[in-house]
Structure formats: C-alpha cells, structure tokens
Motif scaffolding. Structure first.
Motif, PDB file in Angstrom:
ATOM      1  N   GLY A  86      -5.329  -8.285  -2.221  1.00  0.00           N
ATOM      2  CA  GLY A  86      -4.138  -7.470  -2.454  1.00  0.00           C
ATOM      3  C   GLY A  86      -4.478  -6.074  -2.930  1.00  0.00           C
ATOM      4  N   LYS A  87      -5.354  -5.991  -3.909  1.00  0.00           N
ATOM      5  CA  LYS A  87      -5.786  -4.687  -4.432  1.00  0.00           C
ATOM      6  C   LYS A  87      -6.547  -3.911  -3.363  1.00  0.00           C
ATOM      7  CE  LYS A  87      -7.039  -4.459  -8.711  1.00  0.00           C
ATOM      8  NZ  LYS A  87      -7.805  -4.604  -9.979  1.00  0.00           N
ATOM      9  N   ARG A 105      -4.205  -2.218  -0.970  1.00  0.00           N
ATOM     10  CA  ARG A 105      -3.581  -1.019  -1.556  1.00  0.00           C
ATOM     11  C   ARG A 105      -4.528   0.168  -1.522  1.00  0.00           C
ATOM     12  NH1 ARG A 105      -1.949  -4.748  -5.499  1.00  0.00           N
ATOM     13  NH2 ARG A 105      -3.304  -3.809  -7.097  1.00  0.00           N
ATOM     14  N   ASP A 116      -1.996 -13.240  -1.668  1.00  0.00           N
ATOM     15  CA  ASP A 116      -1.740 -11.802  -1.748  1.00  0.00           C
ATOM     16  C   ASP A 116      -0.941 -11.262  -0.562  1.00  0.00           C
ATOM     17  OD1 ASP A 116      -3.267 -11.932  -4.023  1.00  0.00           O
ATOM     18  OD2 ASP A 116      -5.042 -10.985  -3.160  1.00  0.00           O
ATOM     19  N   ASP A 119       1.499  -8.436  -1.347  1.00  0.00           N
ATOM     20  CA  ASP A 119       0.836  -7.160  -1.625  1.00  0.00           C
ATOM     21  C   ASP A 119       0.325  -6.507  -0.342  1.00  0.00           C
ATOM     22  OD1 ASP A 119       1.222  -7.282  -4.386  1.00  0.00           O
ATOM     23  OD2 ASP A 119      -0.627  -8.407  -4.694  1.00  0.00           O
ATOM     24  N   LYS A 148       3.332  -5.048   1.391  1.00  0.00           N
ATOM     25  CA  LYS A 148       3.800  -3.877   0.641  1.00  0.00           C
ATOM     26  C   LYS A 148       2.917  -2.665   0.899  1.00  0.00           C
ATOM     27  CE  LYS A 148       5.302  -2.555  -4.004  1.00  0.00           C
ATOM     28  NZ  LYS A 148       5.362  -2.992  -5.429  1.00  0.00           N
TER      29      LYS A 148
END
Length: 209
Positions: free
Chosen positions: A143-144, A147, A174, A177, A180
């Motif tokens: 997820g990180k 991003r 995730d 995320d 997103k």
C-alpha cells in the motif's frame, strides 16, 4: 570473489564483464560501507545480481524505468547492465548510497543510468518527469509502495515491484490503498523462470488515474 554462475552469461550476454565488475564493487566497496552484509557476499550473484537482472523481462523495448529506494543499486544497476536499451533512474535519498551509485555508474560507464538523490514523494524527484515503469526491491509494504511509486509513472504506466511469497496476502490487505493511489489491473508473475532455480516474483500494477 565468487565466479559468475552459468546463468549470468545467458542473462548479461556480452555485457557480462560489467556485471562481474559490479559484483566486485558490491563485495568490496559496498560491503566496506555497510550496504552489503558480510553473510551476503557469497550469495551476491544468486540472491542479488541475477534475480534483479531478470526483471528486464517485464519491460518493453526502450522504456524509461525508475528504481525507488535503489540502495546499492538493486535492482536498477543489474537491470541497466542486462537491458542497455532501458533508460534507468536510480532514486535514493541517502547521501552515502547515492554517492556509491554515482561511482558505480561512472566506473561501469552506464550511460543509460541517472542517479537522483531524494525520496519518491519529493517534488524535485517528481519534477524529473514521469516514466513508463517504476520498480523497487524490499522497500515497503504494498500500500505504501503504491502511494510512492504510482505517481512517478504516467497514466497507463506501471509499478513493477519485486516481492516475496506473501504478495497475494499483501494485495488483499492493501487493495484499497492501491486503488486510492490510482492503481488497478494487478498481476503477479515470475521473471527468470528459464534461467534461475528460484525465479523472481513480481507484481505489476497499472496506473489508471
């Protein structure tokens, strides 16, 4: 210094001498500066150099690729040696590591590689322009990572991350995320199946917005 396995000649072709020199730099300078642990030196070829080089199978001819959190140049340097047609950006925030990367690029004469000191989310890194694909190795949870990486790719471009056996669980955990961050069409696959005893596991996520 360990000699290269037979698979190295298949993967690197006539650029094998560059791979051998990079292996030497990792085992000496990289180890002395703390980028490579002493226990990893005997495993550099299989666990670090070759398994990074084979991810070239995932990229189209002439693609631009950013390596986020490049560290000692993994996977970006082996990728650049194996695929001279690719345009590689090594993104690394730490001064001592980015200094080493510049030394490696100069010593090996890798004219298809640019070193950028900074974090993926830094404005100056993003001002360098979007790329076709963003790759990484052991940097962060999915997820990180999405991003950080997806905004560096143009819409329609991809994040192609090296991941471990738990990637399916990571993707399920995730997935919100990832969406997103503008990601979709996740695909898990392997590179190097024809040349490595342990192929490299990858996840590809396309940037759709």
């Amino acid at each position: 210094m360990n000699p290269p396995p037979e698979a190295a000649a298949t993967i690197f072709g006539d650029r094998l001498p560059l791979a051998i020199e990079y292996h030497r730099l990792l085992a000496t300078v990289g180890s002395e500066r703390g980028f490579i642990g002493p226990r990893e030196i005997d495993r550099l070829w299989d666990r670090h150099v070759l398994n990074c080089a084979v991810i070239g199978e995932a990229f189209e001819e002439g693609a631009s690729v950013a390596d986020v959190g490049s560290g000692a140049g993994l996977p970006g340097i082996p990728l650049a040696i194996a695929r001279q047609d690719l345009k590689i950006r090594l993104i690394e925030p730490l001064l001592k590591r980015s200094t080493f990367l510049n030394e490696v690029v100069d010593e090996l004469g890798l004219d298809n590689v640019e070193v950028i000191r900074g974090r993926a989310e830094d404005p100056e890194v993003r001002r360098a322009g979007r790329v076709d694909a963003v790759t990484s190795r052991a940097v962060a949870p999915l997820g990180k990572l999405a991003r950080w990486c997806l905004p560096l790719a143009h819409v329609g471009g991809r994040m192609v991350a090296m991941k471990g056996a738990s990637i399916s669980e990571e993707l399920e955990r995730d997935k919100y995320d990832v969406r997103k961050a503008g990601g979709a069409d996740a695909e898990i696959f392997f590179a190097g199946e024809s040349v490595l005893a342990e192929p490299t596991r990858l996840i590809s996520i396309r940037r759709v917005k």
